[in-house]
Design a protein around this motif. Structure first.
Motif, PDB file in Angstrom:
ATOM      1  N   GLN A  23      52.613 -18.606  39.674  1.00  0.00           N
ATOM      2  CA  GLN A  23      53.273 -19.936  38.421  1.00  0.00           C
ATOM      3  C   GLN A  23      52.899 -20.914  39.425  1.00  0.00           C
ATOM      4  OE1 GLN A  23      56.927 -19.434  39.699  1.00  0.00           O
ATOM      5  NE2 GLN A  23      57.664 -18.712  37.309  1.00  0.00           N
ATOM      6  N   LYS A  24      51.646 -21.273  40.523  1.00  0.00           N
ATOM      7  CA  LYS A  24      51.793 -22.400  41.277  1.00  0.00           C
ATOM      8  C   LYS A  24      50.519 -23.110  40.249  1.00  0.00           C
ATOM      9  CE  LYS A  24      50.540 -24.942  45.735  1.00  0.00           C
ATOM     10  NZ  LYS A  24      50.327 -25.070  47.042  1.00  0.00           N
ATOM     11  N   ALA A  25      49.546 -21.815  40.155  1.00  0.00           N
ATOM     12  CA  ALA A  25      47.837 -21.932  39.646  1.00  0.00           C
ATOM     13  C   ALA A  25      48.568 -22.020  37.912  1.00  0.00           C
ATOM     14  CB  ALA A  25      47.311 -21.196  39.820  1.00  0.00           C
ATOM     15  N   PHE A  26      48.892 -22.039  37.451  1.00  0.00           N
ATOM     16  CA  PHE A  26      49.466 -21.637  36.121  1.00  0.00           C
ATOM     17  C   PHE A  26      50.357 -23.844  35.805  1.00  0.00           C
ATOM     18  CE2 PHE A  26      49.172 -20.781  31.921  1.00  0.00           C
ATOM     19  CZ  PHE A  26      50.402 -20.779  31.367  1.00  0.00           C
ATOM     20  N   ALA A  27      51.799 -23.725  36.040  1.00  0.00           N
ATOM     21  CA  ALA A  27      51.791 -25.440  36.399  1.00  0.00           C
ATOM     22  C   ALA A  27      50.597 -26.403  36.385  1.00  0.00           C
ATOM     23  CB  ALA A  27      52.759 -25.571  37.274  1.00  0.00           C
ATOM     24  N   GLU A  28      49.656 -25.838  37.698  1.00  0.00           N
ATOM     25  CA  GLU A  28      49.056 -27.035  37.951  1.00  0.00           C
ATOM     26  C   GLU A  28      48.175 -27.127  36.508  1.00  0.00           C
ATOM     27  OE1 GLU A  28      48.407 -26.121  42.846  1.00  0.00           O
ATOM     28  OE2 GLU A  28      46.690 -26.028  41.032  1.00  0.00           O
ATOM     29  N   LYS A  29      47.322 -26.423  35.812  1.00  0.00           N
ATOM     30  CA  LYS A  29      46.932 -26.036  34.629  1.00  0.00           C
ATOM     31  C   LYS A  29      47.699 -26.677  33.399  1.00  0.00           C
ATOM     32  CE  LYS A  29      43.597 -22.464  36.200  1.00  0.00           C
ATOM     33  NZ  LYS A  29      42.331 -23.702  36.256  1.00  0.00           N
ATOM     34  N   LEU A  30      48.623 -26.430  33.578  1.00  0.00           N
ATOM     35  CA  LEU A  30      49.259 -26.920  32.341  1.00  0.00           C
ATOM     36  C   LEU A  30      50.026 -28.113  32.596  1.00  0.00           C
ATOM     37  CD1 LEU A  30      52.166 -24.272  31.913  1.00  0.00           C
ATOM     38  CD2 LEU A  30      49.365 -25.298  30.335  1.00  0.00           C
ATOM     39  N   GLY A  31      49.716 -28.643  33.868  1.00  0.00           N
ATOM     40  CA  GLY A  31      49.913 -30.433  34.756  1.00  0.00           C
ATOM     41  C   GLY A  31      51.995 -30.522  34.373  1.00  0.00           C
ATOM     42  N   VAL A  32      52.365 -29.239  34.809  1.00  0.00           N
ATOM     43  CA  VAL A  32      53.645 -29.746  35.272  1.00  0.00           C
ATOM     44  C   VAL A  32      54.038 -29.202  36.043  1.00  0.00           C
ATOM     45  CG1 VAL A  32      54.329 -29.201  32.567  1.00  0.00           C
ATOM     46  CG2 VAL A  32      54.247 -27.120  33.884  1.00  0.00           C
ATOM     47  N   SER A  33      55.346 -28.868  36.617  1.00  0.00           N
ATOM     48  CA  SER A  33      55.339 -28.657  38.793  1.00  0.00           C
ATOM     49  C   SER A  33      56.327 -27.387  38.160  1.00  0.00           C
ATOM     50  CB  SER A  33      56.771 -29.269  39.077  1.00  0.00           C
ATOM     51  OG  SER A  33      58.364 -29.756  38.256  1.00  0.00           O
ATOM     52  N   LEU A  34      55.392 -26.579  39.660  1.00  0.00           N
ATOM     53  CA  LEU A  34      56.131 -25.363  39.418  1.00  0.00           C
ATOM     54  C   LEU A  34      58.151 -25.024  39.426  1.00  0.00           C
ATOM     55  CD1 LEU A  34      55.793 -22.732  40.964  1.00  0.00           C
ATOM     56  CD2 LEU A  34      55.994 -22.755  42.853  1.00  0.00           C
ATOM     57  N   PRO A  35      58.934 -26.006  39.640  1.00  0.00           N
ATOM     58  CA  PRO A  35      59.982 -25.384  39.281  1.00  0.00           C
ATOM     59  C   PRO A  35      60.381 -25.938  37.595  1.00  0.00           C
ATOM     60  CG  PRO A  35      60.069 -26.969  41.316  1.00  0.00           C
ATOM     61  CD  PRO A  35      58.494 -27.093  41.060  1.00  0.00           C
ATOM     62  N   TYR A  36      59.746 -26.829  36.852  1.00  0.00           N
ATOM     63  CA  TYR A  36      59.689 -27.036  36.011  1.00  0.00           C
ATOM     64  C   TYR A  36      58.996 -26.100  35.152  1.00  0.00           C
ATOM     65  CZ  TYR A  36      59.444 -28.924  30.869  1.00  0.00           C
ATOM     66  OH  TYR A  36      59.546 -29.875  29.552  1.00  0.00           O
ATOM     67  N   LEU A  37      57.876 -25.171  35.218  1.00  0.00           N
ATOM     68  CA  LEU A  37      57.354 -24.053  34.776  1.00  0.00           C
ATOM     69  C   LEU A  37      58.685 -22.944  35.264  1.00  0.00           C
ATOM     70  CD1 LEU A  37      55.198 -22.036  33.229  1.00  0.00           C
ATOM     71  CD2 LEU A  37      54.734 -22.108  35.681  1.00  0.00           C
ATOM     72  N   ASN A  38      59.191 -22.601  36.392  1.00  0.00           N
ATOM     73  CA  ASN A  38      59.699 -21.546  36.907  1.00  0.00           C
ATOM     74  C   ASN A  38      61.233 -21.725  35.464  1.00  0.00           C
ATOM     75  OD1 ASN A  38      62.329 -20.539  38.006  1.00  0.00           O
ATOM     76  ND2 ASN A  38      60.890 -19.285  38.489  1.00  0.00           N
ATOM     77  N   GLN A  39      61.778 -23.207  35.316  1.00  0.00           N
ATOM     78  CA  GLN A  39      62.528 -23.263  34.328  1.00  0.00           C
ATOM     79  C   GLN A  39      61.903 -22.758  32.888  1.00  0.00           C
ATOM     80  OE1 GLN A  39      63.227 -27.344  35.631  1.00  0.00           O
ATOM     81  NE2 GLN A  39      65.686 -26.536  36.295  1.00  0.00           N
TER      82      GLN A  39
END
Length: 467
Positions: A23-39
């Protein structure tokens, strides 16, 4: 796209897992925070336009795969399924359904598949569909059902077994002490028999060749059990040859059927076909006289009457049924056009249910089924005492009947006026397949009929049946 508020968390999570990213690596590539991706992955927040563009630009993802059509169709299907009366007043909100379709599509599909199987099963039961016995059917009959169907489709008559039992039973029936005569035959075959107050109703010790019968059982039951054991010991080839015709799917079904076939032999020996049929005509089917003549119970006589289907010497075509106090059918056979529902109980308007209220009496009824066929029905309670104060008493009611055109052959119908249509009570087979529109005892609507509800009008039922 952002204005459509795409809640596609499951799809987003599948993309990440296919890429093998945390999730952390994916969030970085999408340009969003980890909590936002989790939501977003948990459908707590919609997928933003920036994330959609990043998916296309960073990973070359085809954004049309984020189409929500499948989820919406699933929501529609679930709403339709939940309209089934089986769910009662349960009505999940549209938001809950959408959340399920988006967050747990596999669970939603499993629910829809389960409901589809439920509907198919009940439609088969309602129409008495014999697909339960076909090889391609998805729902296989249980061994007990398989055996029941075997006896049913053989018309509950097995000529070779019946004639073998008749040869044995005719000699015994003419003797003043039938049990002693049958026991003597049993001993002549190289076995022994004794009656004792302890132990089960019937027990055979193969090593000693000793059959033990319970003294607590009624005399007709003891004689029946003696004949049953004689069938197992002396008619092995005949029983096997008969059971070979069934081609049962399991060994368990064959073992159950073997018991049923030995019971058939016992009943046919206790009440041999030709003498029994003559007695039926002489007494005009008086069950008590016939029971006394053959040393049998009233239930045994009634059941035997329904099996008189020998070619060239058929008796009156009867139906026979036995129900318990809960209304569950425990025995059933019909040589008439009336056929019982494969599952569940009998019509509550039938007199067999009233027999428990008036023990020791024969109840008579003129009845008409929805197909317009009229019947004479006889019912009586039967009790099977346990033989001691603390032993439970088994209580049943039996029903015996024939089409009204045969009623003149029954002593019980002598004073009934069968010429008046008003004399016949409407009965059905099962509420789920009965089309009567004004039945005051209907428990559930018939399957396959739409319900018409008028809030300003109430008849016998709170709804009308459509076509």
């Amino acid at each position: 796209m952002a204005t459509q508020k795409l809640y596609v968390g499951v799809k987003l999570r599948e993309i990440r897992q296919k890429l093998g990213l945390t999730q952390k690596a994916f969030a970085e590539k999408l340009g969003v925070s980890l909590p936002y991706l989790n939501q977003m992955e948990n459908n707590n927040r919609p997928v933003s336009t920036g994330v959609v563009l990043a998916l296309a630009g960073e990973f070359g993802f085809d954004v049309t795969e984020l189409n929500v059509g499948e989820a919406e169709r699933m929501v529609t299907d679930m709403r339709e399924a939940l309209a089934d009366p089986a769910f009662g007043d349960l009505e999940p909100s549209l938001a809950d359904l959408r959340l399920t379709a988006s967050n747990a599509p596999a669970l939603a599909r499993a629910f829809l598949q389960l409901h589809r199987a439920y509907r198919q099963a009940h439609e088969r039961l309602a129409s008495l569909d014999e697909a339960l016995g076909r090889e391609e059917a998805r729902i296989a009959a249980s061994p007990w059902e398989e055996v029941r169907d075997f006896f049913h489709y053989c018309d509950n008559y097995f000529d070779a077994v019946d004639r073998a039992a008749e040869r044995l039973g005719t000699e015994v029936t003419s003797q003043p002490d039938r049990f002693a005569a049958a026991a003597s035959l049993f001993r002549d075959l190289g076995y022994d028999v004794q009656v004792t107050g302890d132990g089960p109703m019937r027990h055979y010790d193969a090593e000693r060749g000793l059959l033990t019968l319970s003294a607590r059982a009624e005399p007709p039951t003891r004689l029946f059990q003696l004949y049953h054991q004689m069938a197992l010991l002396t008619q092995d080839d005949l029983l096997d040859a008969t059971l070979d015709l069934a081609r049962f799917q399991t060994g368990q079904a064959r073992q159950i059927a073997r018991i049923g076939m030995a019971n058939y032999f016992a009943g046919a020996a206790l009440m041999p076909y030709s003498p029994f049929q003559r007695a039926a005509l002489e007494t005009r089917h008086d069950l008590e006289q016939m029971a006394d003549r053959f040393g049998a119970s009233i239930e045994q006589v009634a059941h035997r009457l329904s099996t008189l289907q020998r070619t060239g010497a058929k008796g009156v075509p009867f139906f026979f049924v036995r129900v318990d106090q809960a209304g569950t059918i425990t025995k059933r056979h019909s040589a008439t056009r009336l056929q019982f529902a494969r599952y569940g109980g009998a019509c509550p308007l039938w007199n067999v249910h009233r027999a428990f209220e008036m023990p020791g009496r024969f109840l008579r009824q003129l009845a008409e089924t929805p197909d317009g066929v009229r019947y004479f029905c006889l019912a009586r309670d039967v009790s099977k005492p346990g033989g001691s104060f603390r032993a439970p008493v088994r209580r049943y009611a039996i029903g015996l009947g024939c089409e009204v055109r045969h009623a003149d052959k029954l002593v019980y119908a002598d004073d009934l006026d069968t010429s008046k249509a008003q004399a016949f009570e409407p009965i059905g087979i099962s509420c789920r397949i009965c089309q009567r529109r004004d039945c005051h005892q209907r428990s559930v609507p018939p399957l396959g009929n739409p319900l018409l509800v008028d809030h300003d009008r109430r008849g016998v039922l709170p709804y009308d049946l459509g076509t």
